[in-house]
Design an enzyme around this catalytic site. Structure first.
Site, PDB file in Angstrom:
ATOM      1  N   ASP B 436       0.866  -1.150   0.000  1.00  0.00           N
ATOM      2  CA  ASP B 436       0.000   0.000   0.000  1.00  0.00           C
ATOM      3  C   ASP B 436       0.917   1.218   0.000  1.00  0.00           C
ATOM      4  O   ASP B 436       2.109   1.092   0.244  1.00  0.00           O
ATOM      5  CB  ASP B 436      -0.853  -0.056   1.263  1.00  0.00           C
ATOM      6  CG  ASP B 436      -1.734   1.141   1.404  1.00  0.00           C
ATOM      7  OD1 ASP B 436      -2.259   1.578   0.378  1.00  0.00           O
ATOM      8  OD2 ASP B 436      -1.890   1.633   2.521  1.00  0.00           O
ATOM      9  N   THR B 438      -0.085   4.931   1.076  1.00  0.00           N
ATOM     10  CA  THR B 438      -0.271   5.883   2.153  1.00  0.00           C
ATOM     11  C   THR B 438      -0.226   5.158   3.487  1.00  0.00           C
ATOM     12  O   THR B 438      -0.943   4.188   3.689  1.00  0.00           O
ATOM     13  CB  THR B 438      -1.617   6.598   2.002  1.00  0.00           C
ATOM     14  OG1 THR B 438      -1.722   7.010   0.664  1.00  0.00           O
ATOM     15  CG2 THR B 438      -1.692   7.779   2.918  1.00  0.00           C
ATOM     16  N   PHE B 750     -14.479  18.628  -1.994  1.00  0.00           N
ATOM     17  CA  PHE B 750     -13.544  17.985  -2.905  1.00  0.00           C
ATOM     18  C   PHE B 750     -14.204  16.766  -3.526  1.00  0.00           C
ATOM     19  O   PHE B 750     -14.897  16.014  -2.856  1.00  0.00           O
ATOM     20  CB  PHE B 750     -12.308  17.549  -2.116  1.00  0.00           C
ATOM     21  CG  PHE B 750     -11.294  16.858  -2.957  1.00  0.00           C
ATOM     22  CD1 PHE B 750     -10.327  17.598  -3.624  1.00  0.00           C
ATOM     23  CD2 PHE B 750     -11.290  15.477  -3.089  1.00  0.00           C
ATOM     24  CE1 PHE B 750      -9.389  16.969  -4.401  1.00  0.00           C
ATOM     25  CE2 PHE B 750     -10.347  14.856  -3.866  1.00  0.00           C
ATOM     26  CZ  PHE B 750      -9.392  15.591  -4.530  1.00  0.00           C
ATOM     27  N   ARG B 817       3.439  16.524  -2.788  1.00  0.00           N
ATOM     28  CA  ARG B 817       2.065  16.614  -3.283  1.00  0.00           C
ATOM     29  C   ARG B 817       1.794  18.075  -3.562  1.00  0.00           C
ATOM     30  O   ARG B 817       1.959  18.919  -2.686  1.00  0.00           O
ATOM     31  CB  ARG B 817       1.101  16.114  -2.223  1.00  0.00           C
ATOM     32  CG  ARG B 817       1.230  14.664  -1.913  1.00  0.00           C
ATOM     33  CD  ARG B 817       0.686  14.382  -0.543  1.00  0.00           C
ATOM     34  NE  ARG B 817      -0.759  14.290  -0.532  1.00  0.00           N
ATOM     35  CZ  ARG B 817      -1.412  13.134  -0.513  1.00  0.00           C
ATOM     36  NH1 ARG B 817      -0.747  12.006  -0.506  1.00  0.00           N
ATOM     37  NH2 ARG B 817      -2.708  13.094  -0.479  1.00  0.00           N
ATOM     38  N   THR B 897      -2.239   1.346  -4.732  1.00  0.00           N
ATOM     39  CA  THR B 897      -2.720   2.415  -3.883  1.00  0.00           C
ATOM     40  C   THR B 897      -4.063   2.926  -4.374  1.00  0.00           C
ATOM     41  O   THR B 897      -4.389   2.839  -5.551  1.00  0.00           O
ATOM     42  CB  THR B 897      -1.703   3.571  -3.839  1.00  0.00           C
ATOM     43  OG1 THR B 897      -2.261   4.628  -3.090  1.00  0.00           O
ATOM     44  CG2 THR B 897      -1.360   4.058  -5.231  1.00  0.00           C
ATOM     45  N   GLY B 898      -4.787   3.424  -3.442  1.00  0.00           N
ATOM     46  CA  GLY B 898      -6.053   4.030  -3.810  1.00  0.00           C
ATOM     47  C   GLY B 898      -5.871   5.487  -4.189  1.00  0.00           C
ATOM     48  O   GLY B 898      -6.808   6.158  -4.593  1.00  0.00           O
ATOM     49  N   ASP B1043      -6.628  -2.368   2.821  1.00  0.00           N
ATOM     50  CA  ASP B1043      -5.606  -3.349   2.443  1.00  0.00           C
ATOM     51  C   ASP B1043      -5.938  -4.740   2.961  1.00  0.00           C
ATOM     52  O   ASP B1043      -5.216  -5.685   2.668  1.00  0.00           O
ATOM     53  CB  ASP B1043      -4.252  -2.929   3.010  1.00  0.00           C
ATOM     54  CG  ASP B1043      -3.905  -1.514   2.655  1.00  0.00           C
ATOM     55  OD1 ASP B1043      -4.094  -1.171   1.485  1.00  0.00           O
ATOM     56  OD2 ASP B1043      -3.476  -0.757   3.534  1.00  0.00           O
TER      57      ASP B1043
END
Lengths: 326, 1502
Positions: B436, B438, B750, B817, B897-898, B1043
């Site tokens: 994964d 994050t 968002f 980011r 990863t999502g 996960d």
């Protein structure tokens, strides 16, 4: 072999068990054992490190082998005490059912077992409603030939050689393991009362020998027989010929005459009987094998050592200096 | 439960009852009914409640007792009574146990018995007992931890005392009312009925359940939220109907039926789940719905799993071979016995024992009996003790892994946990890692790193340094203490944590011993992890330049605030800066809390969605006359809320609606400042200002996403602090301006399609309506207001854009980011126009989402770019290094990863998963067809380039074929293969049946694979695919609930315990505190466990085969009668007692290669992947050796005692002894590290054997039939032959093994063996410099530069090690013809790297090598680094086989090197020997003498 005592300092991994107080309670102990850092010898088996082992084996084994071989081969002259064996071949005393077919309690003189032998003795347990003493197949098949040795000295008058009957069994067997039924003053026959002889036997157990000390279960021929042989070809000690004095050989050279009372059928199972006369050395009877084996293994080891030496010389660089490829 | 006994107090008419019953029964299956426990069993209640109650009671009676679990946790499997039967039952599920019991029982059949029946049972019973004891112990520890959890306390309302009293958790029942305070763990699934929060909200942290650290909002059940007074449980008469307990965390349905018959729906927002923690809410009250094992948390906890390791599977296969062997041997024996019987029986031989009835067995019957007996006699071939030994060894391995101090994380005070006890060795065979991102690779702590405002970059160097300091602090494993930052913040942190620490110390104390238990873990983790509270995230050091500018515009505005257009006084840049920070502060959904007191709110109720509800509202609120007062009223209400509330609420408690109405519409509350903002002194409630002289109040920000919090903290660092957020207003505190209150008109949240969020506010200074937008650079940059290139302003703007874009790219390269901040000023008309459509969209019934989306898009355009931020999702410590190492170890790492693609790629770059030099194939397909086409294209591309590159780089071809067995490392490591990035949608297509092969093939070719935006299901599908199609060992690591599925699917699941919740950990086999611990777990412990276990299993097979061999050979001499020359006692206890301990010690402690070498040479890990230690070939070689050894050990005694008067057991005993010695010697050859424990174990074994034998042989003169070995051992010990054969047989048996081992080691050493050698070499290296000095070298002599080498070699004195010297020379002279011509070539450009190597090896030996020191050399991510470590051995070998021994000449004269046995590495530019996975190349790829292209290293050790 290469020695490398990899004794790591125990403290090198940091302060032992940091005094962090209760908050750090889960920190594992920093001990050599728990951290798998115990001092250890880490031999690496390479040609170079192993070859001394081979040479050492060779150097140790060859002399031992020679020693044994010589000792074994010296058992030729009939000097000292001479042991008289009978040998049987193709006789499977180690057969599973045969080996089991005995009652040690009975042989130990236990009165109840005497009259009620173990089931293991079947079918040699009872005969004609009487318990067999000694019961079982081993006892039943006891070797019952008689061997007499005569020295044919002067023509027609052979002098019999004195064959000692006692002292052929293990001391512990004779005195601990095998016991006649209790009753010191009662005649042996009485003590075996209520039992019957094994089917194949000619005489009952208490008549094996006139000497009461060698009769019944403690008859040494019987005891020797009861020690089941390991392999189908075996010998068993029959008699001892004691040396008379230091001057004369025990069995002087001459013509001997062996008188065999043939009772024991071996033909049915393709067996053979033998009589062996032998002395023994400090390491038992004559058997050249062990000596030869030692010499052979020692030589092979030495040879391998040489091979390794060559290899070590030839390939040491490449193998020892090679690093890990990725 | 009090309501249970009431059975028949309200009978209905029979018919009705029956009908009702039927109906109820149907419903009974799906629903659960809960009502208050406080109601008396019967009594005066209003009819409606009575009716409801009656109905419920009838239902209870009719539907049978509806069993509701209480809150007692019971995870134990057994009770005292049920233990024995239940445990035995479970043990007999294991086939082996059944087999052994069967064998033992077979002994009770007289015809076939081999041993005494009782005796034969002994080992089986022993093993059953050991296992039972182990189970008992485990169960007991479970029981203990249950007890601890059961005895946690909480407040439960007591009917008798009419108040909340402290009860244990286990005493809570369904229907109880529980009162929970802030930071308490929820003891059961509770329906929220009251919250101290004025809005009836309650925040919970569900990290323990789903791993999400953000706070979740829970809402009081509708109908109860309106109550203003404290909820009184006694008045609760409603009935709750809800679902049966289930494990769906995301779903809860039900309804509450009030006594007036009204129904209200219940949703998951009303349910507090067990294991979560109450946050930010002073107190809540709820009624227990599900308790104990029926809670969703526990239903989700499946407990430790039983997995079978790969090695065990292989072993089981070999056990089957053994079974086959056993059957063959027995059959052979049976046939032999049949023939033997046939031959001797008719002859009535003396030794034939007939049946008890006197008849003889027919040969066939005898053969059948013999067969069965043989199976009993040879049963040891199936290693009965193997299973139990493996279990013991694994438990010990787990213990050692747990104890490893290097896997202990100081920061979180947690060490590695092994949750699965039986797959330790799988850790050594992993081929694919699925990670994964994050929280696994990153810390999931967003840290503001740098920003750019209106085209000017503020690099925040001080901030970077600060972060570096944290990094240092981490790596030094110090406790993280807040460094830097302002004092008040620190004190706030302190005070805030002190509350928690109290709680924590409580909970940790009670849970200390239950490390493996989930709930205990939860409790202890409880307050450690609050979202976004670490000083690292909070204490941002501002950039001085920017700070100056900020304060400048602050001052400026403060000065100009009473003028008409304050912002106009600012330069565009300053204005941008001001707006930038305002945007950072308010363009989010961050909630401000102060940790000391729970959040209190003004009871102003607008609709949550949109503060401006109607056009009328808009018009009313935006008419100029209202403007000032409206704003100020809102502002003041915020500030005066507490006083307001306390005074008014108490009096108007019963009339809340009226009050609110009044507040909303009524005149401004007193205490206003005039102009829309209030000065600080006015704004603060008096007691606050009195308490806190500092301008900053202690504040905590709770955000939905960590990025937001990071930005808000960043803004605060620039004194632009968000102090309050209500649903309709945001207050910002500035040092000179004081508090600015922005009226929040809309929040456009968002979403992942827009990739941005916006807020619409009214600016208090200008009264303008502003839109602040924050979003991904890719989208925001396209939405900017196009500016003309003609005028200067436009050009300037363009310039700013391009500059910003450049910086954005830079940030991305740094792995930050990025977010763009933009602004739009709306005129009133524009706003009104937009509002119209927006309100329409909001009120639309269908397609509402779509319309809102469109509406948002209409608003977010023509933006003015303010700046951009770079937020660092900090990688965890050592992630790049760990990834590099794992790569070197031949592991292929996939990141699933999502997260969105950009972020994922950024992080992948940051952690060196992707390299900037390499190609990245990006698969983004919109449809199935497109995906197929893309895949084909990529495949074509990859294939076209890979043979090419393979030909370039390697002598042999690269493995391109799609063979499942081909190790992934081949593709991963040969050359710069591309990396694959695929997004979730394409992944879905690629995972379709028809494409999965192609996808897999492509992925296999790629160096790394990055799946973005993947759902949990996709994650698990990918893992499953790789696992099944490639037959590869997979490991999945993750930290969050998303996960879990992949962790469960993988062969080895690893959960990260430190970061987020427990969900992943609970599903995992191993839980590590940080990602970097994976390196040691796999490379060291995995390797060790695999190697140990593989060797032990092999040894077991060897041992048993060898032992059985002895018995089998004997059959040839006993008429195949299944007789055994070895006493049955020895036979049965040999494995169990005499020979078991040494192999266990070796199995637990042996280290084939020390940890530091494994870590520096991760490629050694490949031996496990390739199953080098335990392959079918090794197995059969091992068996062959066993057969040979048994032959030797049988026939040496046989020949030695041939034709002698020895008896069976006097002959068998030496054989037993020989076997024991042979086993121990064999083990000695196999043992790589001899600690005192090994010596002890071997000594103990021998001692035990002789002691037991002596005692046994002296104990009874007439027992132990049939062997009756009285005095046998004693007699034997007086016999020299015994000693002679005990000496020769083991030696003879093991000579070949030793010889071949040495030969193999010398001629074809494996990587592992070479690795072992490093240990021996390294201590000498340490000594090397000293000796150099002793020889007269100048200590200060500089490290030899290439040009100086000759002089050094000339001046160097001759070595002490003459033999080596001679040897080198001999070599050289032998090959001098070739070599003589070369020296000039050789000397050119040779650089001596000894210094670095010395350093490295030094650190290695000290065992203190930190990854950071070592890795740079071998980091595969960096292609420039590659050749140095990659080509050492290969180049070296080529040097020797090239016979270009001029170099050797050179070496030999260099005393520094050859004399001291140190490492010499001379490298040359040029040839990059390719790493071929772990293969040692015996011949060079280019067998010519051209040394130019070689880079290599020679190592010389003696």
């Amino acid at each position: 072999m290469a020695m490398n005592y990899n004794a790591k300092d125990e403290v090198d991994g940091g302060p032992p068990c940091a005094p962090g107080g209760p908050a750090k309670n889960r920190r594992p102990d920093n001990t050599a054992f728990k951290q798998q850092r115990l001092p250890a010898w880490q031999p690496i088996l390479t040609a170079g490190t192993v070859l001394p082992t081979f040479f050492i084996i060779g150097l140790i084994f060859i002399p031992i082998g020679i020693g044994i071989f010589v000792t074994s081969n010296n058992i030729r002259e009939i000097e000292g005490n001479v042991f008289m064996y009978y040998g049987l071949s193709n006789f499977y005393q180690n057969h599973r059912r045969y080996v089991k077919s005995r009652d040690d309690s009975q042989l130990n003189g236990d009165p109840s077992a005497l009259l009620n032998p173990s089931k293991e003795c079947e079918p040699y347990r009872r005969n004609e409603d009487k318990p067999i003493a000694p019961c079982g197949a081993i006892a039943n098949s006891m070797f019952n030939d008689t061997l007499d040795l005569f020295l044919v000295g002067n023509e027609s008058d052979p002098t019999p050689i004195t064959l000692k009957k006692k002292g052929i069994a293990w001391w512990t067997d004779k005195n601990v393991k095998f016991r006649n039924p209790p009753g010191a003053d009662i005649p042996l026959e009485e003590r075996f009362k209520g039992t019957t002889k094994p089917v194949n036997w000619v005489k009952p157990v208490y008549m094996l020998d006139p000497d009461e000390d060698n009769s019944g279960f403690i008859n040494e021929d019987f005891i020797v027989w009861m020690r089941t042989a390991a392999l189908p070809t075996f010998r068993k000690l029959y008699r001892l010929i004691e040396r008379k004095d230091d001057l004369h050989p025990t069995l002087p050279a001459g013509r001997y005459y062996l008188n065999i009372t043939y009772n024991y059928p071996v033909h049915s199972f393709d067996g053979r009987k033998r009589m062996i006369l032998s002395t023994i050395s400090w390491m038992g009877g004559k058997n050249p094998f062990l000596g030869i084996a030692y010499i052979a293994i020692g030589s092979i080891s030495f040879l391998l050592g040489v091979v390794l030496l060559v290899i070590n010389h030839k390939y040491r660089n490449s193998s020892n200096t090679a690093d890990i490829t990725i | 439960m009090e309501w249970e006994p009431a059975a028949a107090d309200e009978p209905g008419t029979p018919g009705r009852r029956r009908r009702r019953r039927r109906r109820r029964r149907r419903r009974e299956g799906r629903t659960r009914t809960v009502r208050s426990n406080l109601l008396p069993p019967s009594g005066a209640e209003d009819p409606l409640a009575n009716a409801a109650k009656g109905a419920r009671r009838r239902r209870r009676r009719c539907g049978g007792p509806q069993h509701l679990a209480d809150n007692r946790l019971k995870t134990t499997k057994y009770t005292l009574l049920s233990f024995l039967p239940k445990n035995l039952f479970e043990q007999f599920h294991r086939l082996a146990n059944v087999y052994f019991v069967f064998i033992a029982l077979l002994n009770f059949v007289p015809a076939v018995n081999a041993f005494q029946p009782g005796l034969a049972l002994a080992p089986v019973l022993f093993i059953l007992a050991v296992t039972a004891f182990k189970d008992l112990w485990e169960d007991y520890s479970r029981h203990r931890s249950d007890q601890e959890i059961n005895h946690l306390g909480c407040l439960v309302f007591s009917r008798e005392e009419k108040q909340y009293v402290n009860r244990f958790w286990k005493e809570i029942h369904v229907g109880d009312f529980v009162r929970l305070r802030c930071n308490e763990i929820i003891p059961a699934d509770i329906l929220l009925l009251y919250s101290s929060d004025p809005d009836g909200l309650c925040h919970i942290e569900t990290a323990n359940l789903d791993g999400e650290t953000n706070l979740k909002r829970r809402q009081v059940v509708r109908g109860f939220s309106e109550l203003d007074s404290e909820f009184n449980p006694l008045t609760f008469t409603s009935v709750i109907e809800c679902e049966k307990p289930n494990n769906d965390l995301t779903r809860f349905r039900g309804c509450i039926i009030h006594n007036n018959g009204k129904k209200a729906g219940l949703y998951k927002e009303n349910l507090l789940l067990r294991g979560c923690t109450i946050r930010n809410t002073e107190a809540v009250v709820g009624i227990v719905i599900y308790a104990g094992h029926e809670t969703k948390a526990l239903l989700n906890n499946s407990g430790p799993r039983y997995k079978r390791s790969r090695l065990e599977r292989q072993m089981n296969c070999d056990v089957l071979w053994c079974v086959l062997l056993l059957v063959c041997m027995s059959l052979f024996s049976a046939v032999g016995h049949g023939l033997w019987v046939h031959r001797y029986q008719e002859k009535k031989s003396l030794f034939d024992v007939p049946e008890s009835d006197g008849t003889s067995l027919s040969p066939v019957t005898a053969a059948v009996y013999s067969f069965l007996t043989m199976i009993i006699v040879l049963q040891v071939l199936i290693p009965i003790s193997l299973y139990v030994s493996i279990e013991i060894v694994k438990v010990c391995q787990v213990y050692f892994i747990n104890q490893d101090i290097e896997l202990y994380d100081e920061e979180t005070d947690s060490q590695l946990q092994c949750r699965a006890l039986n797959i330790t060795e799988d850790l050594g065979q992993i081929q694919y890692i699925f990670s994964d991102k994050t929280g696994t690779l990153t810390e999931n702590k967003m840290v503001f790193r740098r920003c750019t405002v209106s085209g000017i970059e503020y690099s925040h160097d001080a901030n970077a340094q600060r972060l570096a300091r944290y990094q240092e602090a981490d790596s030094e494993e110090e406790e993280v203490v807040p460094r830097g930052g302002s004092l008040p913040q620190r004190s706030s942190t302190g005070s805030h944590q002190s509350i928690r620490v109290m709680h924590r110390s409580q909970s940790t104390r009670s849970h200390r011993r239950t490390s493996s238990r989930a709930e205990a873990k939860r409790a202890s983790m409880l307050s450690k992890h609050t979202a976004f509270s670490s000083p690292m995230e909070k204490d941002i050091t501002p950039d001085p330049k920017l700070l100056e500018k900020v304060s400048e515009c602050d001052m400026c505005l403060a000065f100009a605030r009473h003028q008409e257009h304050p912002l106009a006084h600012l330069s565009p840049e300053l204005s941008d800066i001001f707006d930038f920070f305002i945007a950072l502060t308010i363009c989010n959904t961050v909630v401000v809390t102060s940790p000391d007191q729970p959040r209190q709110k003004v009871r102003v109720r607008f609709e949550l969605k949109s503060p401006v509800k109607t056009i009328e509202d808009f018009l009313r609120r935006f008419t100029p006359s209202r403007l000032a007062s409206g704003c100020s009223s809102i502002g003041s209400m915020a500030t005066n809320k507490s006083a307001h509330k306390s005074s008014l609420l108490s009096t108007l408690a019963n009339d809340g609606t009226l009050f609110r109405l009044e507040e909303r519409l009524g005149p401004p509350a007193p205490g206003l400042a005039s102009n829309g903002y209030s000065s600080r002194a006015d704004g603060w409630a008096p007691e606050c200002s009195a308490q806190e002289p500092e301008p900053e109040r202690e504040l905590r920000y709770e955000a939905e996403s960590p990025d937001e919090a990071a930005l808000v903290y960043a803004a605060r660092a620039y004194s632009c602090a968000l102090v309050d957020r209500l649903h309709d207003q945001v207050s910002v505190e500035l040092p000179h301006l004081g508090r600015l209150t922005f009226e929040l008109l809309h929040t456009l949240g968002f979403d992942s399609i827009r990739k941005r969020m916006s807020v619409v506010i009214r600016h208090p200074l200008t009264d303008e309506i502003n839109v602040y937008t924050k979003g991904a650079d890719s989208v925001v940059m396209d939405l900017l207001l196009p500016c003309s290139t003609d005028d200067a302003r436009g050009r300037h703007q363009k310039k700013i854009w391009s500059k910003t874009q450049n910086y954005l790219n830079l940030y991305a390269v740094e792995g930050l980011r990025t977010l763009c901040i933009a602004k739009r000023v709306l005129s009133k008309e524009e706003y009104a126009c937009w509002l119209q459509s927006h309100l329409e969209a909001e009120s639309a019934l269908d397609n509402r989402e779509e319309l809102l989306f469109q509406s948002a898009i209409r608003l977010e355009r023509n933006l003015h770019l303010l700046g951009a931020t770079g937020i660092e999702d900090r990688l965890q410590d050592g992630v790049p290094e760990t990834i590099a190492k794992l790569r070197q170890a031949g592991l292929q790492i996939w990141v699933l990863t999502g997260d969105k693609q950009e972020t994922a790629i950024n992080i992948a770059y940051a952690c060196k998963l992707l390299d900037h030099d390499e190609e990245v194939i990006t698969l983004n397909a919109e449809s199935q067809e497109a995906c197929a086409a893309l895949l084909d294209q990529c495949l074509h591309y990859v294939q076209s380039r890979s043979p090419h590159s393979a030909a370039d780089k390697t002598a042999g071809g690269m493995s391109v074929g799609f063979s499942p067995l081909c190790p992934p490392s081949a593709a991963a490591l040969s050359g710069p293969s591309p990396s694959l990035v695929i997004d979730g949608r394409s992944l879905a297509y690629a995972l379709e049946k028809n494409l999965e092969d192609k996808f897999l093939f492509l992925a296999k070719q790629c160096r790394s694979v990055l799946c973005c935006r993947s759902t949990p299901l996709q994650k698990s599908m990918v893992v499953k695919l790789v696992r099944s199609k490639l037959k590869a060992m997979t490991l999945a690591i993750g930290d969050g609930a998303n996960d879990v599925s992949m962790i469960q699917v993988a062969d080895v699941g690893v959960g990260l315990s430190g970061q987020e919740g427990m969900q992943a950990v609970m599903a995992s086999d191993f839980a590590v505190p940080k990602f970097r611990y994976l390196e040691r777990l796999l490379i060291v412990h995995g390797h060790w466990c695999y190697s140990r276990l593989a060797n032990m299993v092999l040894y077991f097979f060897y041992k048993n085969t060898m032992f059985v061999g002895l018995l089998f050979w004997f059959q040839f001499y006993c008429g195949f009668s299944a007789s055994a020359m070895i006493d049955q006692w020895y036979l049965i206890f040999f494995n169990l007692l005499f020979s078991s301990l040494p192999q266990l010690v070796t199995g637990v402690l042996d280290k084939d290669v020390p940890a530091d070498v494994l870590l520096t040479k991760p490629q050694l890990y490949k031996s496990g992947q390739n199953m080098e230690e335990y392959r079918p070939r090794t197995f059969w070689l091992n068996m062959a050796d066993a057969a040979f050894q048994s032959l030797v050990c049988f026939f040496i005694p046989y020949l030695a005692y041939h034709d002698s008067d020895t008896d069976m057991f006097t002959w068998g005993t030496p054989i037993t002894a020989i076997a024991l010695f042979t086993f121990l010697l064999h083990l000695g050859i196999e043992t790589k590290t001899w600690t005192w424990l090994n010596w002890m174990a071997c000594g103990f074994s021998i001692l035990l054997f002789f002691t037991v034998a002596l005692i046994y042989n002296a104990s009874c003169a007439m027992c132990y039939p049939p062997s009756n070995p009285y005095w046998t051992m004693q007699t034997l010990m007086g016999d020299p032959v015994f000693y002679f054969i005990c000496l020769i047989a083991p030696v003879a048996a093991l000579l070949p093994r030793l010889f071949f081992k040495a030969l193999q080691r010398s001629l074809f050493p494996t990587q592992l063996q070479l690795g072992r050698q490093l240990v021996r070499r390294s201590p000498r290296k340490l000594r090397a410099p000293k000796e150099t000095f002793a020889q007269g070298h100048l200590p200060g002599e500089p490290k030899p530069e290439p040009s100086e080498q000759r002089s050094i070699s000339a001046s160097g004195s001759f070595s002490q090690d003459c033999s080596s010297q001679v040897f080198w020379h001999a070599q050289q002279s032998a090959c001098s013809p070739e070599a003589s011509g070369e020296p000039s070539v050789v000397d050119v450009g040779v650089s001596l790297r000894e210094d670095t190597l010395l350093d490295r090896l030094g650190s290695q030996t000290l065992g203190s090598s930190s990854p950071g020191e070592v890795i740079p050399e071998g980091c595969p991510g960096d292609s420039k680094m590659k050749p140095t470590s990659a080509s050492r051995a290969a180049a070296l070998s080529s040097i020797f086989s090239l016979r270009s021994l001029s170099s050797l000449n050179w070496i030999s004269s260099l005393s520094l090197v050859s004399g001291l046995g140190s490492v010499l590495q001379f490298s040359r530019s040029g040839l990059q020997m390719d790493r071929r996975d772990g293969e040692f190349l015996p011949s060079p790829p280019q067998p010519d003498q051209d040394l130019q292209g070689l880079s290599g290293q020679t190592t010389d050790y003696f």
